[in-house]
Design a protein around this motif. Structure first.
Motif, PDB file in Angstrom:
ATOM      1  N   GLY A 236       0.813  -1.211   0.000  1.00 20.17           N
ATOM      2  CA  GLY A 236       0.000   0.000   0.000  1.00 20.17           C
ATOM      3  C   GLY A 236       0.841   1.253   0.000  1.00 20.17           C
ATOM      4  O   GLY A 236       0.466   2.270  -0.602  1.00 20.17           O
ATOM      5  N   ALA A 237       1.998   1.213   0.681  1.00 20.62           N
ATOM      6  CA  ALA A 237       2.888   2.372   0.712  1.00 20.62           C
ATOM      7  C   ALA A 237       3.629   2.536  -0.604  1.00 20.62           C
ATOM      8  O   ALA A 237       3.935   3.659  -1.027  1.00 20.62           O
ATOM      9  CB  ALA A 237       3.886   2.236   1.866  1.00 20.62           C
ATOM     10  N   ALA A 238       3.909   1.405  -1.286  1.00 21.26           N
ATOM     11  CA  ALA A 238       4.729   1.453  -2.490  1.00 21.26           C
ATOM     12  C   ALA A 238       3.920   1.510  -3.779  1.00 21.26           C
ATOM     13  O   ALA A 238       4.450   1.897  -4.825  1.00 21.26           O
ATOM     14  CB  ALA A 238       5.646   0.228  -2.531  1.00 21.26           C
ATOM     15  N   SER A 239       2.655   1.146  -3.722  1.00 22.65           N
ATOM     16  CA  SER A 239       1.885   0.958  -4.950  1.00 22.65           C
ATOM     17  C   SER A 239       0.629   1.819  -4.983  1.00 22.65           C
ATOM     18  O   SER A 239      -0.241   1.710  -4.114  1.00 22.65           O
ATOM     19  CB  SER A 239       1.497  -0.521  -5.089  1.00 22.65           C
ATOM     20  N   GLU A 240       0.530   2.644  -5.999  1.00 20.22           N
ATOM     21  CA  GLU A 240      -0.684   3.431  -6.194  1.00 20.22           C
ATOM     22  C   GLU A 240      -1.875   2.530  -6.527  1.00 20.22           C
ATOM     23  O   GLU A 240      -3.016   2.864  -6.198  1.00 20.22           O
ATOM     24  CB  GLU A 240      -0.482   4.448  -7.314  1.00 20.22           C
ATOM     25  N   VAL A 242      -2.636  -0.296  -5.223  1.00 26.06           N
ATOM     26  CA  VAL A 242      -3.258  -0.756  -3.981  1.00 26.06           C
ATOM     27  C   VAL A 242      -4.053   0.382  -3.345  1.00 26.06           C
ATOM     28  O   VAL A 242      -5.190   0.191  -2.898  1.00 26.06           O
ATOM     29  CB  VAL A 242      -2.198  -1.289  -2.997  1.00 26.06           C
ATOM     30  N   ARG A 243      -3.479   1.569  -3.334  1.00 24.48           N
ATOM     31  CA  ARG A 243      -4.177   2.706  -2.720  1.00 24.48           C
ATOM     32  C   ARG A 243      -5.438   3.080  -3.492  1.00 24.48           C
ATOM     33  O   ARG A 243      -6.332   3.729  -2.941  1.00 24.48           O
ATOM     34  CB  ARG A 243      -3.234   3.905  -2.601  1.00 24.48           C
ATOM     35  N   SER A 244      -5.531   2.650  -4.743  1.00 21.33           N
ATOM     36  CA  SER A 244      -6.735   2.941  -5.521  1.00 21.33           C
ATOM     37  C   SER A 244      -7.956   2.215  -4.956  1.00 21.33           C
ATOM     38  O   SER A 244      -9.097   2.574  -5.260  1.00 21.33           O
ATOM     39  CB  SER A 244      -6.534   2.556  -6.988  1.00 21.33           C
ATOM     40  N   TYR A 245      -7.727   1.204  -4.138  1.00 21.92           N
ATOM     41  CA  TYR A 245      -8.842   0.507  -3.496  1.00 21.92           C
ATOM     42  C   TYR A 245      -9.418   1.306  -2.326  1.00 21.92           C
ATOM     43  O   TYR A 245     -10.479   0.959  -1.810  1.00 21.92           O
ATOM     44  CB  TYR A 245      -8.384  -0.853  -2.966  1.00 21.92           C
ATOM     45  N   PHE A 246      -8.737   2.347  -1.898  1.00 19.91           N
ATOM     46  CA  PHE A 246      -9.156   3.086  -0.702  1.00 19.91           C
ATOM     47  C   PHE A 246     -10.318   4.027  -1.040  1.00 19.91           C
ATOM     48  O   PHE A 246     -10.189   5.241  -1.055  1.00 19.91           O
ATOM     49  CB  PHE A 246      -7.988   3.888  -0.126  1.00 19.91           C
ATOM     50  N   THR A 247     -11.478   3.449  -1.328  1.00 21.37           N
ATOM     51  CA  THR A 247     -12.674   4.231  -1.627  1.00 21.37           C
ATOM     52  C   THR A 247     -13.745   3.901  -0.589  1.00 21.37           C
ATOM     53  O   THR A 247     -13.700   2.840   0.062  1.00 21.37           O
ATOM     54  CB  THR A 247     -13.221   3.907  -3.022  1.00 21.37           C
ATOM     55  N   ASP A 248     -14.740   4.783  -0.436  1.00 17.67           N
ATOM     56  CA  ASP A 248     -15.808   4.553   0.533  1.00 17.67           C
ATOM     57  C   ASP A 248     -16.530   3.232   0.260  1.00 17.67           C
ATOM     58  O   ASP A 248     -16.862   2.483   1.191  1.00 17.67           O
ATOM     59  CB  ASP A 248     -16.805   5.712   0.501  1.00 17.67           C
ATOM     60  N   GLU A 249     -16.773   2.959  -1.010  1.00 13.38           N
ATOM     61  CA  GLU A 249     -17.468   1.732  -1.398  1.00 13.38           C
ATOM     62  C   GLU A 249     -16.675   0.497  -0.967  1.00 13.38           C
ATOM     63  O   GLU A 249     -17.242  -0.462  -0.423  1.00 13.38           O
ATOM     64  CB  GLU A 249     -17.659   1.741  -2.920  1.00 13.38           C
ATOM     65  N   ASN A 250     -15.359   0.533  -1.191  1.00 13.60           N
ATOM     66  CA  ASN A 250     -14.523  -0.620  -0.850  1.00 13.60           C
ATOM     67  C   ASN A 250     -14.327  -0.766   0.659  1.00 13.60           C
ATOM     68  O   ASN A 250     -14.239  -1.885   1.174  1.00 13.60           O
ATOM     69  CB  ASN A 250     -13.181  -0.523  -1.560  1.00 13.60           C
TER      70      ASN A 250
END
Length: 325
Positions: A236-240, A242-250
């Motif tokens: 999550g720190a190294a990969s955008e 992975v961070r793209s999953y950080f949505t309200d829905e997810n």
């Protein structure tokens, strides 16, 4: 101790474990990979001892290093018991014919993969992506040659549109070429776009489904929190991506998974994998553990039996659509 279960790959008679060991972490190309050859070999041995017989890698994973590690790990195993899968498409060198799905690149890379894996054949050879610059007839003819010559047992495909997948299957039928027996899509409780794309084709054509990133790059393990930055050293720190999953829905999906995990005395990762195993189209999720503890946790998903209500509750926050955005 969890007892491994097996199923057939699509409409073939090939028996594969319900969990497939993904080998992208074996290598040193990225900081989030294992970066430890001996530990990687040991982890493969542990997976084999647990009954996993299905291993998936690719020529581009750390530019061949993953295949070399897998080859070292399985050298002492019974080859007849293994189902080895690898892929072709990506650039292996910066030069003409260094990538793609031409007859030249496919055959050259199959030979190179066999050398790195230390085997005479691979059980499953997959197109990693679609090549817009090469006619599908040429690609399928090259794959058929590899099957006919004994270097490959079955062929499959990874990420592509349903139209392209259907075109390839139709072309195989018309040209009497080897036919894909499975697909490898991104699929998890928070990445469900393929339900509106390739999974329709898979169901109708009897293709096996071996999803990649079933834990959404670690998001569904529950190690990330809404209000906190990903810890150093995590994907999550190294990969955008992975961070793209950080949505309200997810996050809502993860909340449901955590609640079900509490109900079943399981971990979020086990519930997320169990949710996939409850999908009728899914053959074997591709797990990517980096430690013995993670492997044991993933294996525990086979012991988690979800109710229909729990499966629907986890699915409820998402509305599958393709393309995803």
């Amino acid at each position: 101790m969890t007892e491994m279960r097996y199923t057939t790959l699509g409409r073939t008679g090939l028996d594969v474990s319900r969990l497939c060991l993904g080998c992208m972490n074996f290598g040193s190309e990225q900081p989030w990979m294992m970066n430890d050859r001996d530990a990687s070999v040991d982890l493969v041995h542990e997976a084999l001892d647990a009954g996993i017989n299905f291993l998936d890698t690719a020529n581009v994973y750390s530019t061949g290093e993953s295949e070399e590690i897998v080859g070292e790990a399985v050298a002492s195993a019974n080859r007849d018991d293994l189902v080895l899968a690898t892929k072709v498409y990506g650039d292996m060198r910066e030069a003409p014919n260094g990538g793609g799905l031409s007859r030249k690149h496919i055959i050259d890379q199959c030979e190179a993969s066999l050398d790195r894996l230390g085997v005479d054949y691979v059980d499953l050879y997959q197109l990693h992506r679609w090549d817009e610059n090469t006619p599908i007839e040429e690609t399928l003819a090259a794959l058929s040659y590899l099957v006919e010559s004994g270097r490959v047992r079955y062929i499959g495909a990874s990420t592509m549109s349903a139209y392209r997948l259907t075109k390839a299957l139709y072309t195989s039928d018309v040209e009497d070429c080897s036919r894909f027996v499975c697909i490898q899509p991104e699929y998890s409780a928070v990445a469900r776009h393929e339900e509106e794309n390739m999974l329709h084709v898979a169901e109708g054509e009897g293709l096996g489904v071996i999803p990649w990133s079933p834990l959404a790059g670690g998001f569904l393990t529950g190690k990330y929190e809404r209000e906190a930055d990903p810890a150093d050293g995590t994907r999550g720190a190294a990969s955008e991506s992975v961070r793209s999953y950080f949505t309200d829905e997810n996050w809502a999906v993860l909340d449901a998974i955590r609640t079900v995990a509490d109900e079943e005395d399981a971990t979020p990762a086990q519930v997320a994998l169990a949710w996939l195993l409850h999908q009728e189209t899914v053959t074997a999720p591709i797990i990517g553990p980096k430690t013995s503890e993670q492997l044991d946790d993933d294996l525990g998903a086979l012991d988690v039996s979800l109710t229909e209500e729990q499966v629907l509750r986890i699915a409820a926050p998402k509305q599958p659509r393709y393309p995803e955005s």
